[in-house]
Design a protein around this motif. Structure first.
Motif, short mmCIF file in Angstrom:
data_model
loop_
_atom_site.label_atom_id
_atom_site.label_comp_id
_atom_site.label_asym_id
_atom_site.label_seq_id
_atom_site.Cartn_x
_atom_site.Cartn_y
_atom_site.Cartn_z
N ASP A 134 -5.35 5.71 3.02
CA ASP A 134 -6.28 6.65 3.64
C ASP A 134 -7.10 7.45 2.64
O ASP A 134 -7.81 8.37 3.03
N LEU A 135 -7.01 7.12 1.35
CA LEU A 135 -7.81 7.82 0.34
C LEU A 135 -8.59 6.80 -0.47
O LEU A 135 -8.13 5.67 -0.66
N PRO A 136 -9.77 7.16 -0.96
CA PRO A 136 -10.58 6.20 -1.70
C PRO A 136 -9.95 5.85 -3.04
O PRO A 136 -9.25 6.66 -3.65
N ASN A 137 -10.19 4.65 -3.50
CA ASN A 137 -9.71 4.24 -4.81
C ASN A 137 -10.39 5.08 -5.90
O ASN A 137 -11.60 5.33 -5.84
N GLN A 138 -9.61 5.49 -6.90
CA GLN A 138 -10.13 6.32 -7.97
C GLN A 138 -9.62 5.82 -9.31
O GLN A 138 -8.41 5.70 -9.52
N SER A 139 -10.54 5.54 -10.22
CA SER A 139 -10.13 5.27 -11.59
C SER A 139 -9.93 6.60 -12.30
O SER A 139 -10.38 7.65 -11.82
N LEU A 140 -9.25 6.57 -13.42
CA LEU A 140 -9.05 7.80 -14.18
C LEU A 140 -10.33 8.18 -14.92
O LEU A 140 -11.14 7.33 -15.29
N ARG A 141 -10.49 9.48 -15.14
CA ARG A 141 -11.66 9.97 -15.86
C ARG A 141 -11.43 9.89 -17.36
O ARG A 141 -10.33 10.15 -17.86
N GLN A 142 -12.49 9.53 -18.07
CA GLN A 142 -12.45 9.46 -19.52
C GLN A 142 -13.27 10.61 -20.09
O GLN A 142 -14.40 10.85 -19.67
N PHE A 143 -12.69 11.34 -21.02
CA PHE A 143 -13.32 12.54 -21.55
C PHE A 143 -14.25 12.19 -22.71
O PHE A 143 -13.93 11.30 -23.52
N PRO A 144 -15.39 12.86 -22.83
CA PRO A 144 -16.33 12.54 -23.91
C PRO A 144 -15.79 12.94 -25.29
O PRO A 144 -15.06 13.91 -25.43
N MET A 164 0.85 -1.19 0.00
CA MET A 164 0.00 0.00 0.00
C MET A 164 0.88 1.23 0.00
O MET A 164 1.83 1.34 0.77
N ILE A 165 0.61 2.18 -0.89
CA ILE A 165 1.41 3.38 -1.01
C ILE A 165 0.86 4.46 -0.10
O ILE A 165 -0.34 4.69 -0.06
N LYS A 166 1.73 5.13 0.61
CA LYS A 166 1.32 6.13 1.59
C LYS A 166 1.24 7.50 0.95
O LYS A 166 2.17 7.92 0.28
N ALA A 167 0.16 8.18 1.15
CA ALA A 167 0.05 9.55 0.67
C ALA A 167 0.97 10.42 1.47
O ALA A 167 1.25 10.15 2.63
N LYS A 168 1.48 11.50 0.90
CA LYS A 168 2.42 12.35 1.60
C LYS A 168 2.03 13.80 1.51
O LYS A 168 1.50 14.23 0.50
N PRO A 169 2.35 14.62 2.56
CA PRO A 169 2.80 14.13 3.87
C PRO A 169 1.63 13.65 4.69
O PRO A 169 0.56 14.23 4.65
N ALA A 170 1.83 12.59 5.50
CA ALA A 170 0.73 11.96 6.22
C ALA A 170 0.08 12.91 7.19
O ALA A 170 -1.14 12.94 7.34
N ALA A 171 0.87 13.72 7.88
CA ALA A 171 0.31 14.62 8.88
C ALA A 171 -0.64 15.61 8.25
O ALA A 171 -1.69 15.93 8.80
N ALA A 172 -0.27 16.08 7.06
CA ALA A 172 -1.14 17.05 6.40
C ALA A 172 -2.48 16.43 6.06
O ALA A 172 -3.53 17.02 6.25
N PHE A 173 -2.44 15.19 5.58
CA PHE A 173 -3.69 14.55 5.21
C PHE A 173 -4.56 14.28 6.42
O PHE A 173 -5.77 14.32 6.35
N LYS A 174 -3.94 13.98 7.58
CA LYS A 174 -4.73 13.79 8.79
C LYS A 174 -5.46 15.07 9.14
O LYS A 174 -6.63 15.06 9.51
N ALA A 175 -4.76 16.18 9.00
CA ALA A 175 -5.39 17.44 9.34
C ALA A 175 -6.52 17.75 8.40
O ALA A 175 -7.58 18.21 8.80
N PHE A 176 -6.30 17.47 7.10
CA PHE A 176 -7.32 17.79 6.11
C PHE A 176 -8.52 16.88 6.27
O PHE A 176 -9.65 17.28 6.04
N ALA A 177 -8.28 15.60 6.65
CA ALA A 177 -9.40 14.69 6.84
C ALA A 177 -10.22 15.07 8.05
O ALA A 177 -11.43 14.88 8.09
N LEU A 178 -9.55 15.60 9.08
CA LEU A 178 -10.25 15.96 10.31
C LEU A 178 -11.11 17.18 10.12
O LEU A 178 -12.20 17.28 10.68
N THR A 179 -10.66 18.14 9.35
CA THR A 179 -11.40 19.37 9.13
C THR A 179 -11.79 19.47 7.68
O THR A 179 -11.09 18.96 6.82
N PRO A 180 -12.91 20.15 7.36
CA PRO A 180 -13.34 20.24 5.96
C PRO A 180 -12.60 21.36 5.25
O PRO A 180 -13.20 22.19 4.62
N LEU A 181 -11.25 21.35 5.35
CA LEU A 181 -10.52 22.52 4.87
C LEU A 181 -9.56 22.25 3.74
O LEU A 181 -8.81 23.14 3.40
#
Length: 322
Positions: free
Chosen positions: A179-189, A1-18
């Motif tokens: 700590d982030l949801p799986n996302q497929s790439l978007r395909q353009f019309p 599993m690949i870790k998003a970086k920086p982890a502390a920043a993501f914790k803060a962003f997940a905790l607050t809607p900011l």
């Protein structure tokens, strides 16, 4: 599993809607409606079977364009071979709801193709588990569904240089981000027209439309500090200034609150918003409870402009980072 970086920043962003993983998504009652399409259809040559090329879609509705795209023309055999390879998420197929969900979690209104792309022919082949009997055209957005970084091409597909996520050639996720949801790439019309690929049209009558997710700062159902943060994120400095006396009347902001406001402005590289906060007496070196600062976010997004601005404001000390 690949870790998003920086982890502390993501914790803060997940905790607050900011920020980032929880970028404010407007309530359905207040969601911005699609703007009238005012783009000139762009037609590009269809590459030969077995080849791919970079193209771009322009919109006069947004200064954020052109949108980088990757146009591929697979033979039926190549497409079926790629389709048979396993992907990380078996339920990755997009639909109107999942595209709307993606739109709620991106940093730029240029990113989401919303629902138009979901009906493309090769999606239906996946959904029906049917093999291709003729060549297949694919048009992939080269913008990450995570934090908006431009994707890099690899021998096996695509990679996000910001979070190290990887996708296969068909846009299916191969390497997840912790700590982030799986996302497929978007395909353009697109639509095909006599050997040309018309970008941004599902058919001759249905054009792609730029969707706008800028917040309504006058919506009193949203907490004032949240509205202020959203306004800074989108560069609505004049509207923020009009609301500021109300915020001041609520008392002095904590260091964590000050840091989050700076982070909102820096994350979208809103120089005027950063200067506005300083003019109000806020501390550009303030930290969140997780130790995140405007400087750490500027470094994370590799913004030379923000790093220079913060340096001018005296917030460039390495001691400000954990």
């Amino acid at each position: 599993m690949i870790k998003a970086k920086p982890a502390a920043a993501f914790k803060a962003f997940a905790l607050t809607p900011l920020l980032i993983s929880a970028v404010w998504c407007l309530p359905k009652a207040h969601a911005a409606e699609a703007q009238p399409a005012n783009t000139t259809p762009t037609a590009v040559a269809l590459p030969a079977v077995g080849s791919c090329t970079k193209v771009a879609f322009n919109s006069v509705s947004s200064l954020k364009w052109p949108l980088p795209l990757y146009l591929c023309h697979y033979s039926a055999a190549e497409f079926n071979t790629l389709k048979a390879q396993p992907a990380l998420d078996k339920s990755w197929l997009p639909n109107k709801q999942s595209y709307q969900g993606l739109a709620c979690n991106v940093l730029d209104s240029r990113l989401p193709s919303i629902a138009l792309a979901h009906g493309q022919h090769w999606y239906r082949q996946f959904a029906n588990n049917s093999e291709a009997t003729s060549a297949v055209v694919q048009l992939t957005e080269l913008i990450s569904p995570y934090f908006g970084c431009e994707l890099q091409l690899t021998d096996t597909g695509f990679t996000d240089p910001c979070v190290s996520a990887r996708w296969d050639k068909l846009g299916r996720l191969l390497a997840p981000v912790s700590d982030l949801p799986n996302q497929s790439l978007r395909q353009f019309p697109f639509r095909l027209d006599n050997g040309k690929v018309v970008l941004g049209e599902a058919d001759a009558k249905l054009s792609w439309q730029l969707h706008d997710f800028e917040p309504n700062l006058q919506d009193v159902t949203v907490p004032l500090l949240d509205r202020i943060g959203k306004g800074l994120f989108w560069g609505k400095v004049n509207e923020v200034a009009a609301l500021w006396p109300q915020l001041s009347a609520q008392g002095e902001l904590t260091q964590s609150e000050q840091a989050r406001l700076f982070i909102m402005a820096v994350s979208k590289q809103q120089a005027a918003a950063v200067r506005f906060l300083v003019a109000q007496g806020l501390n550009p070196q303030a930290r969140t409870e997780f130790g995140d600062t405007a400087l750490s976010v500027a470094k994370m997004i590799e913004s030379e402009a923000m790093l220079q601005l913060l340096s001018e404001l005296g917030a460039n000390s390495d001691s400000q980072e954990q």
